[in-house]
Scaffold this active site. Structure first.
Site, short mmCIF file in Angstrom:
data_model
loop_
_atom_site.label_atom_id
_atom_site.label_comp_id
_atom_site.label_asym_id
_atom_site.label_seq_id
_atom_site.Cartn_x
_atom_site.Cartn_y
_atom_site.Cartn_z
N GLU A 39 0.62 44.62 -15.80
CA GLU A 39 -0.19 45.60 -16.51
C GLU A 39 0.78 46.69 -16.97
OE1 GLU A 39 -3.29 47.53 -14.24
OE2 GLU A 39 -3.87 48.71 -15.99
N ARG A 265 3.23 39.58 -1.01
CA ARG A 265 4.02 40.54 -1.80
C ARG A 265 5.31 40.87 -1.06
NH1 ARG A 265 0.39 43.70 -4.71
NH2 ARG A 265 1.89 45.35 -5.05
N LYS A 275 2.70 51.04 -8.19
CA LYS A 275 2.94 51.78 -9.43
C LYS A 275 2.22 53.12 -9.42
CE LYS A 275 2.18 48.19 -12.01
NZ LYS A 275 1.80 47.38 -13.16
P1 ATP Z 1 1.37 47.69 -8.16
O1 ATP Z 1 0.47 47.60 -6.99
O2 ATP Z 1 2.79 47.98 -7.82
O3 ATP Z 1 0.86 48.57 -9.22
P2 ATP Z 1 0.35 45.47 -9.52
O4 ATP Z 1 0.05 44.21 -8.83
O5 ATP Z 1 -0.79 46.33 -9.86
O6 ATP Z 1 1.47 46.22 -8.71
P3 ATP Z 1 0.92 44.22 -11.96
O7 ATP Z 1 1.52 44.77 -13.18
O8 ATP Z 1 -0.50 43.83 -11.99
O9 ATP Z 1 1.18 45.26 -10.83
O10 ATP Z 1 1.80 43.03 -11.39
C1 ATP Z 1 2.24 41.95 -12.15
C2 ATP Z 1 2.53 40.81 -11.24
O11 ATP Z 1 3.49 41.17 -10.26
C3 ATP Z 1 1.28 40.39 -10.48
O12 ATP Z 1 1.17 38.99 -10.56
C4 ATP Z 1 1.53 40.85 -9.08
O13 ATP Z 1 0.93 39.99 -8.16
C5 ATP Z 1 3.05 40.82 -8.98
N1 ATP Z 1 3.51 41.80 -8.00
C6 ATP Z 1 3.24 43.12 -7.97
N2 ATP Z 1 3.79 43.70 -6.90
C7 ATP Z 1 4.44 42.73 -6.22
C8 ATP Z 1 5.21 42.69 -5.01
N3 ATP Z 1 5.42 43.78 -4.28
N4 ATP Z 1 5.72 41.51 -4.62
C9 ATP Z 1 5.53 40.41 -5.35
N5 ATP Z 1 4.82 40.37 -6.50
C10 ATP Z 1 4.28 41.51 -6.94
MG MG Z 2 -2.31 44.68 -10.78
#
Ligand code: ATP
Ligand code: MG
Length: 557
Positions: A39, A265, A275
């Site tokens: 995102e 994760r 984020k």
């Molecule tokens: P955050 O919680 O940091 O905002 P998010 O999951 O909301 O992370 P996205 O932009 O939706 O951020 O993430 C894109 C991809 O990266 C998703 O498939 C998510 O599962 C993966 N991802 C995010 N954080 C991690 C992590 N700490 N370890 C592994 N994969 C991750």
């Molecule tokens: Mg997300």
């Protein structure tokens, strides 16, 4: 780390790759298509690197494709700056999506049609409850939710209201479109989840074309289906969303069913990977932007001098598992040192300079010495460094009244200068306050190259620079941003900030550093790995400490 992790390290395999292989062997999948779906509401962090390496890595290994898809369904938080930064960071990590760049917003028309389709099937309704009422009537993990008073609206009424939502007749939050599933479901995600909300907001790509936007949950599974994703790999928190994605696919005219697989994760000590929290650090000015070298963002690590190969190696060695774990930050540092040790050029820099005058070296004269660029890599060649009457050494390499085991400079002591001569400290010069400001030394001209013909030994070799051509430089030393391994565990992570996360020194570097490219780390001998910061100008060089030399992880092993 779990044993699953160790297996992954040895074999380069993990349970997701095993599933992909089994799908191919059984003929369930003919082409492997994965995706990385960020995102664009912030910069990518080291956790995302894990997901990127996994998704792009699988596509590479199985001869398939990996899509870069922006899940841009919330224009309030999303920005073009983030879209650009994410693409830059994925490329820098070493991956290429080719022609497969997609945006969930490309599917807004189709998603809208599918929303009307659900309404027509009696599977979605417009709810007029306030956000608060909806929260209350949703129930809890132990109590079922209550049906909305608007749940039994007719198809015609729902269609009319939904179209008027789209036409902009209602303010934000006045109504939502919800799936009609089961308010008593044990899975909260199935309690009539929202599919569309009203948001009068400008979208970075669709501009003002829409004032209703699909929720992430409505857009995500359908986007996977539209793109023909064969393996939709995501983190564990989406496991409970899978029944909803399946329900939507079952009830919509889509003819693909991406299979979703979840992994744990990446979590790391001393590091925040949300984020939302990272955005807070940037907004509150705790750090100097998303690419501040203290940030766990890919842009920050890059600016700090971490090579992309080190990040990929780290992610690979951590492995992919379903069990949640927290990786020790020192293991990450260990991987960075591993990557840099064999490749980084050796240079000299003095962090806290102390002047040395060689009394028996002629005034106004200098000479050059040959200095290897890497102790184990003759192929990397050597450079010429200057020696002269006035030098700088490190303040901490001198003690006026040393304890027994201190073998560096002190009155009467002899040491070796790296690549140079033996010198002996004869006397010290102090300022009015009694601080040592200069050492008066002599050198032994017979020890050029670092050995005495008479075989006498010295116990210390010091790094140094010639005052004649040393270049002043700002050295930025970074330490952990947080002072506890689990920032925020007791409340607000902002209370756990390390006040000493950035220390700025005014030191000197050798002349060769002027030409070193930004981001390329070198090893300042005995000091640490550093890289030139983009803030550098020809007149004022700035270096970031990538990492120190001491390896606490290897020691602990
Ligand atoms: P955050 O919680 O940091 O905002 P998010 O999951 O909301 O992370 P996205 O932009 O939706 O951020 O993430 C894109 C991809 O990266 C998703 O498939 C998510 O599962 C993966 N991802 C995010 N954080 C991690 C992590 N700490 N370890 C592994 N994969 C991750
Ligand atoms: Mg997300």
């Amino acid at each position: 780390m779990a044993s699953e992790t160790e297996t992954a390290t040895e074999t380069g395999r993990d349970f997701i790759r095993d599933i992909v292989q089994a799908d191919i062997d059984a003929g369930r999948v003919s082409e492997v298509v994965t995706r990385f779906p960020p995102e664009p509401n912030g910069y990518l962090h080291i956790g995302h690197a894990k997901s990127i390496c996994l998704n792009f890595g699988i596509a590479q290994e199985f001869g398939g494709a990996c899509h870069l898809r922006f899940d841009d369904t919330n224009p309030v938080k999303e920005e073009q700056e983030f879209i650009d930064a994410i693409q830059r960071d994925v490329r820098w990590l070493g991956f290429d999506w080719g022609e497969h760049l997609y945006f969930a917003s490309d599917y807004f028309d189709r998603l809208y049609v599918w929303a009307e389709h659900l309404i027509q099937q009696g599977l979605a309704y417009v709810d007029d409850q306030s956000p608060d009422e909806m929260r209350t009537s949703r129930g809890t993990l132990t109590e079922p939710g209550a049906n909305s008073p608007w749940r039994e609206r007719t198809v015609a009424e729902n269609l009319d209201l939904f179209r008027r939502m789209r036409a902009g007749e209602f303010p934000n939050g006045a109504r939502v479109l919800r799936a009609k599933i089961d308010m008593a479901s044990g899975n909260m995600n199935l309690r009539d989840p929202a599919l569309y909300r009203i948001l009068h907001a400008h979208h970075p790509r669709t501009g003002d074309a829409w004032c209703i936007y699909p929720t992430y949950d409505f857009a995500h599974g359908q986007s996977d289906a539209i793109e023909g994703i064969s393996h939709s790999v995501c983190t564990l928190e989406f496991e409970d969303h899978k029944p909803l994605y399946d329900w939507l696919i079952d009830n919509l005219p889509v003819n693909a069913r991406p299979r979703q697989y979840e992994f744990a994760r990446l979590n790391m000590t001393y590091t925040l990977m949300s984020k939302r929290l990272l955005t807070g650090l940037v907004r509150n000015g705790v750090v100097n932007g998303w690419d501040d070298p203290r940030m766990p963002t890919i842009a920050g690590l890059r600016r700090r001098g971490v090579p992309p190969a080190a990040l990929r190696d780290f992610v690979q060695r951590v492995g992919v598992a379903r069990a949640n774990s927290v990786v020790d930050y020192s293991f990450f540092e260990h991987c960075v040192r591993d990557a840099l040790n064999g490749t980084a050029l050796r240079r000299m820099a003095v962090q806290r300079p102390l002047k040395v005058v060689i009394e028996n070296y002629p005034e106004g004269q200098t000479e050059t010495l040959d200095a290897a660029n890497h102790p184990d890599r003759p192929d990397l060649g050597s450079r010429q460094i200057t020696f002269g009457r006035e030098l700088y050494v490190e303040q901490e390499d001198f003690m006026e009244d040393p304890p027994k085991k201190f073998f560096r400079l002190s009155p009467g002591a002899e040491v070796r200068l790296r690549y140079g001569y033996f010198i002996t400290c004869r006397s010290v010069v102090k300022d009015a306050a009694g601080a040592v400001v200069e050492l008066r030394c002599t050198y032994d001209p017979a020890t050029k190259g670092g050995n005495a013909p008479d075989g006498r030994k010295v116990k210390a070799t010091l790094h140094w620079l010639a005052a004649a051509d040393a270049i002043p430089a700002e050295l930025r030393l970074y330490n952990q941003l947080f002072n506890r391994p689990d920032p925020g565990a007791d409340g607000d992570a902002l209370n756990d900030l390390n006040p000493d996360s950035l220390e700025i020194l005014r030191g000197f570097v050798e002349p060769a550093m002027a030409a070193v490219p930004v981001e390329q780390a070198v090893q300042f001998e005995r000091v640490g790995y550093f890289c030139k910061d983009p803030d550098s100008t020809a007149a004022a060089l700035v270096f970031n400490r990538t990492i120190g030399l001491r390896d606490s992880y290897a020691k602990a092993k």
